[in-house]
Design a protein around this motif. Structure first.
Motif, mmCIF file in Angstrom:
data_model
loop_
_atom_site.group_PDB
_atom_site.id
_atom_site.type_symbol
_atom_site.label_atom_id
_atom_site.label_comp_id
_atom_site.label_asym_id
_atom_site.label_seq_id
_atom_site.Cartn_x
_atom_site.Cartn_y
_atom_site.Cartn_z
ATOM 1 N N PHE A 165 19.871 35.341 52.697
ATOM 2 C CA PHE A 165 21.308 35.075 52.822
ATOM 3 C C PHE A 165 21.653 33.753 52.143
ATOM 4 N N ASP A 166 22.627 33.823 51.278
ATOM 5 C CA ASP A 166 23.041 32.619 50.567
ATOM 6 C C ASP A 166 24.536 32.442 50.771
ATOM 7 N N LYS A 167 24.846 31.351 51.422
ATOM 8 C CA LYS A 167 26.242 31.126 51.803
ATOM 9 C C LYS A 167 27.163 31.113 50.585
ATOM 10 N N ASN A 168 26.746 30.415 49.552
ATOM 11 C CA ASN A 168 27.631 30.286 48.392
ATOM 12 C C ASN A 168 27.845 31.616 47.690
ATOM 13 N N LYS A 169 26.737 32.365 47.628
ATOM 14 C CA LYS A 169 26.866 33.684 46.998
ATOM 15 C C LYS A 169 27.840 34.537 47.784
ATOM 16 N N GLU A 170 27.737 34.416 49.101
ATOM 17 C CA GLU A 170 28.600 35.210 49.970
ATOM 18 C C GLU A 170 30.055 34.850 49.722
ATOM 19 N N ILE A 171 30.306 33.560 49.644
ATOM 20 C CA ILE A 171 31.675 33.117 49.412
ATOM 21 C C ILE A 171 32.174 33.629 48.072
ATOM 22 N N GLU A 172 31.274 33.562 47.105
ATOM 23 C CA GLU A 172 31.645 34.027 45.780
ATOM 24 C C GLU A 172 31.954 35.516 45.778
ATOM 25 N N ARG A 173 31.111 36.246 46.488
ATOM 26 C CA ARG A 173 31.301 37.692 46.568
ATOM 27 C C ARG A 173 32.686 38.008 47.115
ATOM 28 N N LYS A 174 33.048 37.276 48.164
ATOM 29 C CA LYS A 174 34.347 37.540 48.770
ATOM 30 C C LYS A 174 35.474 37.191 47.817
ATOM 31 N N LYS A 175 35.242 36.142 47.066
ATOM 32 C CA LYS A 175 36.275 35.769 46.088
ATOM 33 C C LYS A 175 36.500 36.903 45.107
ATOM 34 N N TYR A 176 35.369 37.415 44.614
ATOM 35 C CA TYR A 176 35.490 38.514 43.652
ATOM 36 C C TYR A 176 36.196 39.706 44.263
ATOM 37 N N LEU A 177 35.766 40.024 45.461
ATOM 38 C CA LEU A 177 36.375 41.165 46.155
ATOM 39 C C LEU A 177 37.867 40.959 46.274
ATOM 40 N N ASN A 178 38.212 39.744 46.632
ATOM 41 C CA ASN A 178 39.618 39.423 46.814
ATOM 42 C C ASN A 178 40.391 39.647 45.523
ATOM 43 N N ARG A 179 39.775 39.162 44.456
ATOM 44 C CA ARG A 179 40.462 39.323 43.181
ATOM 45 C C ARG A 179 40.597 40.804 42.840
ATOM 46 N N LEU A 180 39.554 41.537 43.172
ATOM 47 C CA LEU A 180 39.577 42.975 42.893
ATOM 48 C C LEU A 180 40.741 43.638 43.621
ATOM 49 N N LEU A 181 40.956 43.205 44.844
ATOM 50 C CA LEU A 181 42.005 43.843 45.630
ATOM 51 C C LEU A 181 43.394 43.364 45.244
ATOM 52 N N HIS A 182 43.454 42.241 44.594
ATOM 53 C CA HIS A 182 44.775 41.724 44.273
ATOM 54 C C HIS A 182 45.198 41.958 42.838
ATOM 55 N N ARG A 183 44.598 42.934 42.222
ATOM 56 C CA ARG A 183 45.015 43.231 40.864
ATOM 57 C C ARG A 183 46.443 43.766 40.875
ATOM 58 N N ALA A 184 47.142 43.458 39.780
ATOM 59 C CA ALA A 184 48.501 43.978 39.669
ATOM 60 C C ALA A 184 48.431 45.439 39.253
ATOM 61 N N PRO A 185 49.490 46.177 39.544
ATOM 62 C CA PRO A 185 49.477 47.601 39.192
ATOM 63 C C PRO A 185 49.208 47.837 37.710
ATOM 64 N N THR A 186 49.748 46.948 36.862
ATOM 65 C CA THR A 186 49.532 47.151 35.430
ATOM 66 C C THR A 186 48.056 47.021 35.088
ATOM 67 N N GLU A 187 47.429 46.037 35.726
ATOM 68 C CA GLU A 187 45.997 45.853 35.465
ATOM 69 C C GLU A 187 45.220 47.090 35.881
ATOM 70 N N ILE A 188 45.607 47.599 37.037
ATOM 71 C CA ILE A 188 44.892 48.779 37.528
ATOM 72 C C ILE A 188 45.063 49.931 36.556
#
Ligand code: ADP
Lengths: 497, 517
Positions: B252-275
């Motif tokens: 378990f790596d805390k920083n990696k985990e935080i990073e993963r969540k960041k990516y996930l977050n960005r993935l979920l917040h894409r604009a409709p055009t991007e999607i």
């Protein structure tokens, strides 16, 4: 032979009846019944009538039919407010009245109470005391209402949107646990609609006359402010308390909501013709009439009906002058604070200084709030109003989704459960779905609610009923012995947080 | 009084056979006989008549044999005593420490043994195995893992983890730990440990400055690291158990985990055009893949074609006519299966640039051929073509003609065309097929096109609306041809309608999205 075939009740569902009693007090109605049934045996209004006789002795009345007639010296009092019991004496009396009719024997029947996630520490303490000490139930458990709803829908992880009478609450439930600090809600629920209907009628110069005051009536149609109903009043030679009138109006409003209201998907559909102008050009096909107890038929255009129902989504945009009495303060969803149980944290035992963290955290949360709010309102209508904008249904759900841990978000978005009787308004779910889908293009939104009216109204009770009849649940009951040994304090901290 | 013998006489049954029968029976049913003899005394007049009719043929089984004296109702009550009934039985649940007795309904009579069996749902009462530690352990081993954690808070965290079975969402939601003063001002550690609660009350303000609320990652980090250390230290015979678990915990790596969540977050917040863009890119990529696949397949086929056919089998067997048809049929099936295979990857609809090379070649060839054919036609200007043109007259038929001419015309056709006028050919019902015809005899009406069931039903519906039945009354060649054409047109119209509906729906959706944003 007997011993080999002696098994517990059918195990397919892991059920094991212990004749538990389930009690679900809601802000509008209270339901009780035996666990394992599929609907409550008894449903009473969450009000009681208090009659003071000549000697000054009080007597409480609970029966629905008594409450809707008038009596001398009767006052009607609410038992709950904002889903929290405020009048324990009345509550206990009412519950005992119901239990007596059901033939409950506290000595060997455990009792399950559903409670709001915002229930206060004091209230929990009281509940334990009342049911285990005073009423002598052999065992007791208090379960969170959203957890029950989740169980009733067969979901362990979901987002429960409960649209009741006093409150709308949005609660994330993970593995059957409510995330209490993530709960948000507003008071733009059933009672909010009631008030709008009331003002709607006042604008038309219409008076609601309770059923019990009407002796005979002629059907009349409202045309303009001078239209008067034709009916004969029943005269009582004693003064009738205002609360009795108010209570019977609740029923009128409920019927009105049931029959007239409907949400619309498009806001264009609700262009309301100015109420003051001549209404000669109104298309009469688009009108629905609702007959008041005194025979007066009130016209509702589709646009008006939509507008009132849509106010659940946009509380700021209401009929008339835009002010709803009693709801002037915009509510942005921070329900825990509003109800005043925010300080009522359960970790008293662990750390006596828990309050030290609060102000800072609240500060933060407020920041977050306003951010989210600004974002949401920006997304919704482009106007960057912050804070003063009251929080509609979609925004509430959206805010919870924004705040929740990213790992849970998609799953919750895919399991939104809409329940509570006010959610029975047609098209409400559809509108919620469309708005959420547009706000969250990259997530799959799925809204579930049972089609069956009874199940929708009593889903909290039904969930409690399922839970209390599970074989695996019986280890969780708090027994009298446990209560005496451990004490209310620790029990609440460890079990009923 | 009629007797059984009378009836037997009427039926002409031989007396001897009857007796034989009787004797056999007698032996078998001696006991029954005696019993029934006893009973016969009680039988009333009417019943006796009936019994006599029965004659010597006794019922083989005495139905009331076992309980001759029991009445129907008695037997019912008997049944009840045998059946197990449900009893409300008190039980205790072994996973409770307080011995609470509840009552449930159990099938069978109250059985004392039953209550001693463990409660059946007890076995589901499981808990996670989270390591435990003492303050000494902490001071010795764990203190340095995360310096900003105290023993108390770690203990609190472990308690929470145990209580909520590591449901992190719940743990973080109800994590309300507030540090004591000594946890922050490290130097004071030794002073007045006993009443630090009181002290810290006074120092409320100080604390708020230094303690930052934990995030889930903080909690996970601490719990996993501490657990792994604890497991590591628990040696049995010098061997560390749970090596795999420790490895998992350490990964378990805390920083990696935080990073993963960041990516996930960005993935979920894409604009409709991007999607939308992303989706179209994916589709394009898929198309390229398909095209490549198709090309490979075509190449493989080509290679297969170039392979010389195997001719080891003796030719003799194909010399008879039946052998020949068999060969033909097998060749046909092989051909068909091949065809199906090549059609499997659907040719993606792309811009002109994206057409795979082979396709382009084919296209070019086709164009060339057409040009050639055109030339030929012009050169020929033959009587046959002229005649055909004269007959049909319209442009469509011309095209057909062209198509026909493209193929090398058979000798017979040429011969026939030179002898007969088109009118005559039609009268005689002679027709030349442009494409391969199935072997054997068949009806013209069998050959009428059919579509996919979904389309077919719609086509039939429309035909019904037009008042045309699916079964042609006079399926001449011309009628069938026309009918085929009609069917095709209906099908393509149906398809068009579907497409427009779909696009319209999309357009309204887009409009709404634009309007809302
Ligand atoms: N069919 C209906 N359509 C709209 N509103 C309804 C309908 N039935 C009941 N209501 C309203 O729903 C509210 C009660 O909801 P409920 O979920 O029972 O509240 P609670 O859980 O707080 O007791 C009341 O305001 C009632 O008037």
């Amino acid at each position: 032979m007997a011993s080999s075939s002696s098994t517990a009740a059918p195990q397919v569902y892991g059920a094991d009846e212990v004749n538990a009693v389930v009690l679900d007090p809601g802000s509008f109605s209270t339901s009780v019944g035996y666990a394992g049934y599929d609907c409550p045996s008894m449903v009473f209004p969450s009000h009681y009538g208090e009659v003071v006789d000549g000697k000054g002795e009080k007597k409480r009345l609970f029966n629905d039919s008594f409450l809707h007639t008038s009596r001398e010296n009767m006052k009607i009092k609410p038992i709950l407010k904002n889903n929290i019991i405020i009048d324990w004496d009345g509550a206990v009396d009412q519950y005992n009245y119901m239990f007596k009719q059901m033939g409950v024997n506290p000595e060997d029947q455990p009792l399950m109470l559903t409670e709001s996630t915002m229930n206060s520490y004091k209230n929990k303490e009281k509940a334990l005391e009342v049911f285990l000490e005073q009423e002598n139930y052999c065992a007791f458990y208090a379960v969170k209402q959203p957890t029950c709803v989740a169980f009733a829908h067969g979901k362990a992880t979901c987002l429960v949107v409960d649209i009741g009478h006093d409150l709308i609450t949005v609660t994330p439930v993970v593995d059957g646990f409510c995330l209490r600090n993530q709960v948000i809600g507003t008071n733009y629920a059933g009672a909010f609609l009631d008030q709008q209907l009331k003002q709607f009628l006042e604008d038309k110069n219409i008076d609601i006359v309770p059923q019990y005051r009407v002796k005979s009536k002629n059907t009349m149609y409202w045309e303009n402010k001078e239209s008067k109903p034709q009916f004969e009043t029943k005269h009582y030679d004693y003064k009738i308390d205002n609360s009795v009138d108010e209570f019977s109006k609740l029923r009128v409003f409920q019927e009105m909501k049931e029959t007239v209201l409907s949400c619309s998907l498009d806001d264009q559909a609700e262009k309301v013709p100015d109420a003051d102008k001549d209404k000669m050009d109104v298309d009469y096909d688009e009108q629905r009439y609702f007959e008041l107890p005194n025979g007066l038929n009130v016209p509702f255009t589709d646009a008006e009906a939509n507008k009132i129902a849509n106010s659940l989504f946009r509380p700021s945009d209401v009929l008339g002058n835009g002010i709803v009495k009693g709801w002037e303060e915009p509510h942005i969803g921070n329900i825990i604070e509003t109800i005043g149980t925010a300080d009522d944290k359960s970790s008293k035992l662990y750390v006596p200084l828990r309050r030290t963290k609060r102000p800072e955290e609240e500060e933060k949360e407020k920041d977050k709030d306003s951010n989210v709010d600004a974002k949401a309102s920006n997304g919704a209508d482009g106007s960057g109003k912050v804070k003063s904008e009251p929080c509609g249904l979609t925004k509430l759900v959206q805010t919870v989704l924004e705040r929740i841990d990213i790992d849970w978000k998609p799953q919750l978005a895919n399991n939104i459960i809409v329940t509570g009787s006010t959610s029975l308004i047609p098209e409400l779910n559809k509108r919620l779905y469309e708005e959420l889908s547009i706000l969250n293009p990259s997530m799959k939104i799925r809204i579930q609610s049972v089609g069956n009216t009874v199940e929708r109204k009593y889903s909290t009770w039904i969930g409690g009923s399922i839970l209390a009849s599970l074989g695996t649940f019986h280890q969780l009951w708090v027994s009298q012995a446990e209560y005496k040994e451990i004490g209310a304090d620790r029990l609440i901290v460890n079990r009923f947080r | 009084m009629s007797m059984a013998s009378d009836i037997l006489d009427v039926l002409n049954v031989n007396k001897e056979t009857r007796n034989e029968h009787q004797q056999k029976k007698k032996k078998k049913h001696i006991i029954h006989f005696e019993e029934s003899a006893n009973k016969r005394k009680k039988i009333g007049a009417m019943n006796r008549e009936l019994a006599n009719l029965m004659g010597p043929n006794l019922a083989p089984i005495n139905i009331t044999h076992h309980q001759p004296n029991k009445k129907f109702k008695d037997r019912l009550t008997d049944l009840q005593t045998i059946q197990p009934s449900w009893t409300s039985t008190p039980f205790t649940n072994g996973s409770r420490s307080d011995g609470l007795q509840l009552k449930h309904w159990v099938k069978g009579k109250l059985d004392l043994l039953e209550s001693k069996k463990p409660y059946i749902y007890e076995k589901y009462n499981t808990s996670l195995d989270i390591p435990d530690f003492t303050e000494d352990d902490y001071k010795k081993l764990l203190k340095d893992i995360n310096p900003d954690w105290s023993y108390k808070e770690t203990k609190y965290l472990f308690d929470m983890a145990k209580r909520y079975d590591l449901r992190w969402a719940v743990i973080i939601d109800s994590y309300e730990y507030v540090p004591d003063e000594d946890e922050i001002t490290v130097k004071k550690e030794d002073q007045n440990k006993v009443d630090d609660k009181e002290k810290s009350k006074d120092d409320e303000k100080k604390e708020t400055k230094t303690y930052t609320p934990r995030t889930v990652e903080d909690l996970k980090d601490q719990l996993y690291k501490v657990s792994s250390k604890l497991l590591n230290s628990k040696k049995e015979d010098g061997v560390v158990k749970d090596v795999a678990l420790i490895k998992a915990l350490d990964s378990f790596d805390k920083n990696k985990e935080i990073e993963r969540k960041k990516y996930l977050n960005r993935l979920l917040h894409r604009a409709p055009t991007e999607i939308a863009e992303e989706e179209s890119l994916v589709i394009e990529a898929r198309k390229f893949e398909l095209a490549a696949k198709k090309m490979l397949m075509e190449r493989a086929q080509l290679l297969q074609l170039l392979d010389s056919p195997q001719s080891s089998a003796p030719i003799l067997q194909f010399l008879t006519s039946s052998g020949l048809t068999q060969l033909y049929n097998t060749l046909m099936t092989v051909d068909k299966s091949k065809k199906r295979k090549t059609e499997a990857p659907v040719a993606p609809q792309l811009g002109p640039n994206a057409i795979p090379y082979t396709q382009q070649l084919a296209k070019q060839q086709a164009v060339q051929q057409q040009a050639q054919a055109h030339k030929q036609q012009q050169q020929q200007g033959g009587s046959a073509a002229a005649g055909a043109n004269g007959h049909h007259g319209d442009k469509k038929s011309q095209k057909q003609q062209q198509h026909q001419q493209q193929k090398p015309q058979s000798e017979i056709l040429k011969l026939l065309q030179s002898r007969l006028t088109p009118e005559e050919m039609e009268v005689y019902g002679i027709k030349f097929h442009e494409d391969k015809v199935q072997a054997g005899v068949y009806l013209r009406s069998q050959k009428i096109v059919t579509f996919k069931p979904a389309v077919q039903s719609k086509v039939v519906e429309i035909l019904n609306e037009l008042g045309i039945s699916m079964r042609l009354t006079m399926p001449t060649g011309a009628v069938c041809g026309k009918f085929d054409k009609l069917m095709h047109r209906i099908a393509s119209l149906v398809d068009l309608k579907k497409q427009t509906d779909k696009i319209e729906a999309e357009v309204t959706l887009m409009k709404r999205q634009k309007g809302m944003l």
